[in-house]
Scaffold this active site. Sequence first.
Site, PDB file in Angstrom:
ATOM      1  N   LYS A 147      63.311  22.540  14.239  1.00  0.00           N
ATOM      2  CA  LYS A 147      63.101  21.386  13.359  1.00  0.00           C
ATOM      3  C   LYS A 147      64.153  21.302  12.270  1.00  0.00           C
ATOM      4  O   LYS A 147      64.003  20.570  11.302  1.00  0.00           O
ATOM      5  CB  LYS A 147      61.714  21.456  12.739  1.00  0.00           C
ATOM      6  CG  LYS A 147      60.611  21.534  13.779  1.00  0.00           C
ATOM      7  CD  LYS A 147      59.306  21.909  13.146  1.00  0.00           C
ATOM      8  CE  LYS A 147      58.382  22.483  14.194  1.00  0.00           C
ATOM      9  NZ  LYS A 147      57.273  23.188  13.600  1.00  0.00           N
ATOM     10  N   CYS A 194      49.096  29.537   6.368  1.00  0.00           N
ATOM     11  CA  CYS A 194      48.907  28.188   6.917  1.00  0.00           C
ATOM     12  C   CYS A 194      48.722  28.231   8.431  1.00  0.00           C
ATOM     13  O   CYS A 194      49.571  28.762   9.151  1.00  0.00           O
ATOM     14  CB  CYS A 194      50.120  27.327   6.570  1.00  0.00           C
ATOM     15  SG  CYS A 194      50.035  25.667   7.265  1.00  0.00           S
ATOM     16  N   SER A 254      52.893  21.275   5.982  1.00  0.00           N
ATOM     17  CA  SER A 254      51.585  21.815   5.611  1.00  0.00           C
ATOM     18  C   SER A 254      51.675  23.155   4.890  1.00  0.00           C
ATOM     19  O   SER A 254      50.870  23.445   4.013  1.00  0.00           O
ATOM     20  CB  SER A 254      50.700  21.942   6.840  1.00  0.00           C
ATOM     21  OG  SER A 254      51.327  22.763   7.796  1.00  0.00           O
ATOM     22  N   GLY A 282      66.049  19.202   7.747  1.00  0.00           N
ATOM     23  CA  GLY A 282      64.832  19.687   8.376  1.00  0.00           C
ATOM     24  C   GLY A 282      63.773  18.619   8.264  1.00  0.00           C
ATOM     25  O   GLY A 282      63.821  17.780   7.365  1.00  0.00           O
ATOM     26  N   THR A 306      53.910  21.628  10.091  1.00  0.00           N
ATOM     27  CA  THR A 306      55.007  22.594  10.090  1.00  0.00           C
ATOM     28  C   THR A 306      55.287  23.050   8.675  1.00  0.00           C
ATOM     29  O   THR A 306      54.644  22.609   7.729  1.00  0.00           O
ATOM     30  CB  THR A 306      56.277  21.949  10.690  1.00  0.00           C
ATOM     31  OG1 THR A 306      57.176  22.974  11.061  1.00  0.00           O
ATOM     32  CG2 THR A 306      56.937  20.981   9.744  1.00  0.00           C
ATOM     33  N   THR A 340      51.570  26.791  10.741  1.00  0.00           N
ATOM     34  CA  THR A 340      52.889  27.413  10.584  1.00  0.00           C
ATOM     35  C   THR A 340      52.889  28.745  11.325  1.00  0.00           C
ATOM     36  O   THR A 340      51.958  29.530  11.187  1.00  0.00           O
ATOM     37  CB  THR A 340      53.183  27.660   9.083  1.00  0.00           C
ATOM     38  OG1 THR A 340      53.090  26.427   8.387  1.00  0.00           O
ATOM     39  CG2 THR A 340      54.557  28.257   8.881  1.00  0.00           C
TER      40      THR A 340
END
Length: 178
Positions: free
Chosen positions: A38, A164, A129, A50, A6, A167
């Site tokens: 999140k 990413c 990430s 988070g 994430t 994401t």
Amino acid sequence: MKIRSTTILGIIHNGVAAIGGDGQVSLGNTIMKHNSHKIRKLYNGEVLSGFAGSAADALTLLDRFEEKLELYRGNVDRAAVELAKDWRMDKFLRRLEAMIIVMSKDQAFVISGTGDVITPDDNIVAIGSGGMYAMAAAKMLKKHSSLSAEEIVQEALNTASEICIYTNDKINIEKIEK
């Protein structure tokens, strides 16, 4: 710890603390969900949080952090340090695979299982990430634009989602103002 799951980004800018996270949940190289939340408000809406990593592990840590917040009457700094100490020393907690960000209206922290409690000089924090992509974008947006904290989080997370693979652009944002 490398978390591939994430992107969470937080910033304190012009009297506003904002935190955002993408909605993607990945299992290996498979996208399992697109709209996960999140990020959370804690302690009567005065603290933002988070997480990245295993959801069950992160929620366990957030529960522990909330207990520390209650114990130390909303002192985010003290609660963060005490959680990190427990996380590092407790046999069960040490195995948790997650990282968390916690923020008050004037302090931002990254907390890890290795005992790290990091407070950056520029009040920009990121994990996951895509965290470093989002952080780089946020630093430039803060420096070279007149965007609000919330807008910086949105745009920086959009940038991370374009780079990413863990994401996405289904972004949730929470904020608190002074």
